[in-house]
Design an enzyme around this catalytic site. Sequence first.
Site, PDB file in Angstrom:
ATOM      1  N   LYS A 173       0.869  -1.178   0.000  1.00  0.00           N
ATOM      2  CA  LYS A 173       0.000   0.000   0.000  1.00  0.00           C
ATOM      3  C   LYS A 173       0.906   1.228   0.000  1.00  0.00           C
ATOM      4  O   LYS A 173       1.437   1.627   1.025  1.00  0.00           O
ATOM      5  CB  LYS A 173      -0.910   0.013   1.219  1.00  0.00           C
ATOM      6  CG  LYS A 173      -2.227   0.782   1.064  1.00  0.00           C
ATOM      7  CD  LYS A 173      -2.085   2.276   0.921  1.00  0.00           C
ATOM      8  CE  LYS A 173      -1.731   2.959   2.219  1.00  0.00           C
ATOM      9  NZ  LYS A 173      -1.685   4.470   2.027  1.00  0.00           N
ATOM     10  N   SER A 175       1.884   5.363  -0.480  1.00  0.00           N
ATOM     11  CA  SER A 175       1.214   6.591  -0.068  1.00  0.00           C
ATOM     12  C   SER A 175       0.250   7.069  -1.141  1.00  0.00           C
ATOM     13  O   SER A 175       0.537   6.983  -2.345  1.00  0.00           O
ATOM     14  CB  SER A 175       2.251   7.685   0.210  1.00  0.00           C
ATOM     15  OG  SER A 175       1.616   8.939   0.394  1.00  0.00           O
ATOM     16  N   GLU A 176      -0.872   7.609  -0.696  1.00  0.00           N
ATOM     17  CA  GLU A 176      -1.837   8.174  -1.627  1.00  0.00           C
ATOM     18  C   GLU A 176      -1.294   9.415  -2.332  1.00  0.00           C
ATOM     19  O   GLU A 176      -1.829   9.849  -3.353  1.00  0.00           O
ATOM     20  CB  GLU A 176      -3.143   8.537  -0.902  1.00  0.00           C
ATOM     21  CG  GLU A 176      -3.041   9.654   0.112  1.00  0.00           C
ATOM     22  CD  GLU A 176      -2.552   9.203   1.480  1.00  0.00           C
ATOM     23  OE1 GLU A 176      -2.689   9.994   2.433  1.00  0.00           O
ATOM     24  OE2 GLU A 176      -2.045   8.064   1.597  1.00  0.00           O
ATOM     25  N   SER A 223       5.153   8.313   9.572  1.00  0.00           N
ATOM     26  CA  SER A 223       5.234   9.191  10.735  1.00  0.00           C
ATOM     27  C   SER A 223       5.105   8.402  12.031  1.00  0.00           C
ATOM     28  O   SER A 223       4.611   7.266  12.052  1.00  0.00           O
ATOM     29  CB  SER A 223       4.123  10.243  10.674  1.00  0.00           C
ATOM     30  OG  SER A 223       2.857   9.636  10.900  1.00  0.00           O
ATOM     31  N   CYS A 278      13.970  10.806   5.655  1.00  0.00           N
ATOM     32  CA  CYS A 278      13.866  10.540   7.095  1.00  0.00           C
ATOM     33  C   CYS A 278      15.200  10.708   7.800  1.00  0.00           C
ATOM     34  O   CYS A 278      15.239  10.978   9.005  1.00  0.00           O
ATOM     35  CB  CYS A 278      13.294   9.146   7.339  1.00  0.00           C
ATOM     36  SG  CYS A 278      14.202   7.818   6.533  1.00  0.00           S
ATOM     37  N   GLU A 375      10.133  16.927  13.692  1.00  0.00           N
ATOM     38  CA  GLU A 375      10.606  16.621  12.352  1.00  0.00           C
ATOM     39  C   GLU A 375      10.068  17.662  11.375  1.00  0.00           C
ATOM     40  O   GLU A 375       8.865  17.900  11.302  1.00  0.00           O
ATOM     41  CB  GLU A 375      10.156  15.225  11.932  1.00  0.00           C
ATOM     42  CG  GLU A 375      10.723  14.784  10.594  1.00  0.00           C
ATOM     43  CD  GLU A 375      10.373  13.335  10.270  1.00  0.00           C
ATOM     44  OE1 GLU A 375      11.240  12.630   9.743  1.00  0.00           O
ATOM     45  OE2 GLU A 375       9.230  12.928  10.562  1.00  0.00           O
TER      46      GLU A 375
END
Length: 474
Positions: A173, A175-176, A223, A278, A375
């Site tokens: 899946k 990210s959109e 996240s 990241c 962040e």
Amino acid sequence: MQTLQHLIGGVWEDSSDDAYTDVVDPATEEVVARAPAGSPDDVDRAVAAAVRAQPAWAALPVHERVARISAWADAVAEHAGELAELECREMGKPVGIGRTFVAGAAAGLKEAAGQALSYRFEDTVDGPEGSTTRILRHPLGATAVITPWNFPVAMVLGALGPLLAAGNTVVVKPSERSPLSAVRLFELLDLPPGVVNLVLGDARAGAPLAGHDRIRLVHFTGSVDAGRKVAADAGGKLHRTVLELGGKDPVVVDAGVDPKATAAAVAFGAFLNTGQICTSMERIYVHQDIADAFVDALAEAAAAYQAGDGRREDVMMGPLVDERQRAIVRRHVADAVERGAKIRAGGVEPDGKGYFYPATVLTDVDESMLVMREETFGPLAPVVVVPSFEEGLERAGRSRYGLAATVYTNDDDHVAAAARLPAGVVWVNQWQGGGPERLYEPAGDSGMGATGSTAAYDAATRPAAVHIAARPAS
């Protein structure tokens, strides 16, 4: 305008739900595609396909699985430019940089899968009184990989090698915000139907996938808040999780290093991919003896990172992924300035279309500011001047995050001291890097679950012991 589909059991299918989200080009703000928002039914169908395909996939000899995965990696490498162009279109990464990362990810997939050929899926140990014990490492079954938007291709490929080579099947899946490259990536797939499935969508697909009864492991990158939810959903089913979450990575710059060369290296670590990594350098602690020269050089280096449309070959830094991400960067800069920080480079948002923000250097910052605590995921380089290497190291460790850290020093004792930093990976005198046998686990809120090398195969398999007693003498 393209309407995207799921890949389930080897067939491209529409969603069972009529909700769709727009995919927006962050350089132009134009809608370039429609993607399914996802639904529990979509997830159920994808997981069922993965479960059906898993026994036959696991029954193949390891070398055959590795050969099939390696052939896919070769196809990805051949299409690195095309995939990089799609990444640019969906999240803004410059094509030249994206091409390098896609090619590297394809090579990494091949390398990680190849480690299965030497991994000990079976071992035998001698026991007391002539007995033996066979240690067998079985595949888990159907697994889930949920990836972020900042490296759409690399993050998927980085997770799949050990899972697939160990005999598991996968539901991915992405990210959109960045589904275009994932769809093309799986159009290149040549594995048996159902071994790898693609479900598009936002939390309407992610949540039911993470908590699905028939998923045995969830590999999630994203996240901290989302990671906690994934861990809770999977933990409620007593399923494994591998979590790589947020970071606020420090860099400690010691006295005695070349300030200009080190500043150039730090600029690269802070501004590459518009700071949307990241492990970006988000907190910089520099020794007072070289601070002035270092900050001057860092500000000069930042000016070279001119933001622009990543389809141009001369662009080193593209836009942020969307306005939501740019708002975070804007808020961090405003908070820092309000609390006394000074802008040495950048800091002025450009007019016009696109979610652009300039490479920005901040000085006179402290730990009370958002830019030092949360962040950012943007092109900001906040600098703190410290009186000693020891204080820089100590302050670098003051964070709830612990993904990675970087130290620049010419002092052997300080090289040794760098290992004390509470981080999954510590780089000394070079940001990024490390051989194929590297393994690590994030510290603090940056995640859980060791990964890399044999640790990735340990996570992808379940050990079982078969104890065989000695036969009695006839």
